[in-house]
Design an enzyme around this catalytic site. Structure first.
Site, PDB file in Angstrom:
ATOM      1  N   LYS A  17       0.836  -1.430   0.173  1.00 49.23           N
ATOM      2  CA  LYS A  17       0.097   0.039   0.024  1.00 49.23           C
ATOM      3  C   LYS A  17       0.960   1.280  -0.089  1.00 49.23           C
ATOM      4  O   LYS A  17       2.159   1.355   0.453  1.00 49.23           O
ATOM      5  CB  LYS A  17      -0.945   0.100   1.145  1.00 49.23           C
ATOM      6  CG  LYS A  17      -2.204   0.822   0.996  1.00 49.23           C
ATOM      7  CD  LYS A  17      -3.123   0.060   0.281  1.00 49.23           C
ATOM      8  CE  LYS A  17      -4.554   0.830   0.203  1.00 49.23           C
ATOM      9  NZ  LYS A  17      -5.630   0.184  -0.517  1.00 49.23           N
ATOM     10  N   GLY A  63     -19.995   7.487  -1.763  1.00 54.93           N
ATOM     11  CA  GLY A  63     -19.158   7.848  -2.793  1.00 54.93           C
ATOM     12  C   GLY A  63     -18.993   6.825  -3.834  1.00 54.93           C
ATOM     13  O   GLY A  63     -20.110   5.902  -4.041  1.00 54.93           O
ATOM     14  N   GLY A 108     -21.348   6.455   3.979  1.00 55.51           N
ATOM     15  CA  GLY A 108     -20.347   6.514   2.702  1.00 55.51           C
ATOM     16  C   GLY A 108     -20.988   6.478   1.591  1.00 55.51           C
ATOM     17  O   GLY A 108     -21.574   5.444   1.263  1.00 55.51           O
ATOM     18  N   VAL A 132     -17.964   3.599  -3.857  1.00 55.90           N
ATOM     19  CA  VAL A 132     -18.314   2.081  -3.597  1.00 55.90           C
ATOM     20  C   VAL A 132     -19.511   2.497  -2.993  1.00 55.90           C
ATOM     21  O   VAL A 132     -20.501   1.730  -3.104  1.00 55.90           O
ATOM     22  CB  VAL A 132     -17.103   1.761  -2.685  1.00 55.90           C
ATOM     23  CG1 VAL A 132     -17.540   0.435  -1.891  1.00 55.90           C
ATOM     24  CG2 VAL A 132     -15.822   1.675  -3.374  1.00 55.90           C
TER      25      VAL A 132
END
Length: 354
Positions: free
Chosen positions: A81, A184, A182, A186
């Protein structure tokens, strides 16, 4: 910058590299947790951190999660990552992306990057001018690849349906109440898929206008961001940033299931058993949200090794997510371990650390 080896989330990482480029203003971290199964694969996050130590903690946890995610998804990739430390204004320049691409290239293929929070397909194209060790690039037709967000959403959707079947004994989503944190790329994708199946939706986002617009589109309800975790529902689906499931957060939950796409939802290891003690079924995040990495990995292997390039192969592999979750839940019930503990042990064996 905090010494990596004294961080509690340092887990024998193979590499933790600080990248600093004075000319472009780039400051970034790249972490490789394990390359036991292949090159470390995982996205790049562009985020403003209040303290540098927060960035260190994030990249360590995220890279370990990618080792587990790729292993559990049956991908020939290790875990890596990167985080690019944004300034408070979130300024991102072509020079900064180019410098980051050169840093990725300097690792010689040990790390393969793609999109994460704050990074777009266009950013990936810019990074790809400096390195071939990148995925999530624009594709045409029915080829695998591109923005991983919709594929992550697809896997979460399949996982939520599996959790509802396992916990609630329901084979359909009609009227099942899902509270999504959330909205967004996804979370919004998950919401649209669930709405198509007749689920009842409660939506929240730090961007209240975005949540309200999606609620209006899908005939759902919008609530303030700080209220969604205490919403009485069947499924709480966290799809924003991680570490929302701590003592306080878990105490607020009024649901039967937690199943969502946010990485590192459990603030600390002890919080998985705490969920289980409350009788809440948990879908381990790195299992349910693997759709995106499945897509970008097949894209990368197609381009570099001539692997399967058809989007149908991506969909086939994403459709296996419920089977993995079911295996975890069954072993959890048989062993008395919480689902996250079962999943961690499975993943650790797969990467040679069990």
């Amino acid at each position: 910058m905090t010494a990596f080896w004294i961080e509690p989330d340092f887990d024998d990482h193979e590499l933790v590299q600080l990248v600093s480029d004075r000319d472009s203003g780039l400051t970034a971290l790249i972490a490789l947790h394990s390359t036991h199964l292949g090159p470390g694969a995982g996205g790049t996050r562009f985020w403003h951190y209040a303290e540098p130590a927060d960035a260190v903690r994030d990249v360590l946890r995220l890279s370990r999660g990618m080792s587990y995610k790729n292993a559990m998804a049956g991908l020939p990739m290790g875990g890596g990552k990167a985080v690019i430390l944004a300034d408070p204004a979130g300024q991102k320049t072509p020079q900064m992306l180019a410098a980051f691409g050169r840093a990725v290239n300097s690792l010689g293929g040990r790390y393969v990057t793609a999109e994460d929070v704050g990074i777009t397909e266009a950013d990936m194209v810019a990074i790809a001018r400096e390195t071939r060790f990148v995925s999530g690039l624009p594709v045409e037709g029915d080829a695998a690849g591109g923005d991983p967000g919709p594929f992550t959403a697809m896997g979460i959707y399949h996982g939520i349906k599996a959790a509802v079947r396992h916990k609630l004994g329901r084979d359909d989503m009609q009227g099942v109440h899902v509270a999504l944190q959330g909205t967004g790329s996804v979370g919004g994708g998950v919401a649209r898929l669930l709405a198509r199946d007749g689920a009842r939706l409660t939506l929240a986002d730090i961007d209240a206008a975005r949540a309200q617009a999606l609620a209006d589109e899908l005939d759902g309800d919008a609530v303030p961001a700080d209220a969604v975790m205490s919403t009485a529902c069947d499924v709480f689906s966290p799809n924003a940033l991680g570490a929302v499931l701590d003592e306080e957060g878990i105490a607020r939950l009024d649901c039967a299931i937690v199943a969502g796409g946010a990485n590192n939802q459990l603030a600390r290891p002890e919080h998985g058993p705490l969920l289980a003690e409350r009788g809440i079924l948990y879908a381990p995040d790195y299992v349910i949200n693997a759709g995106g990495i499945i897509s970008v990995t097949l894209e990368y292997l197609c381009r570099t090794e001539g692997g399967p390039c058809d989007i149908n192969e991506v969909r086939r592999r994403i459709a296996l997510i419920p089977e993995r979750l079911q295996q975890i839940w069954e072993e959890s019930a048989a062993s008395g371990l919480s689902p996250d503990q079962v999943a961690d042990r499975m993943a650790q064996r797969l990467i040679g650390r069990g």
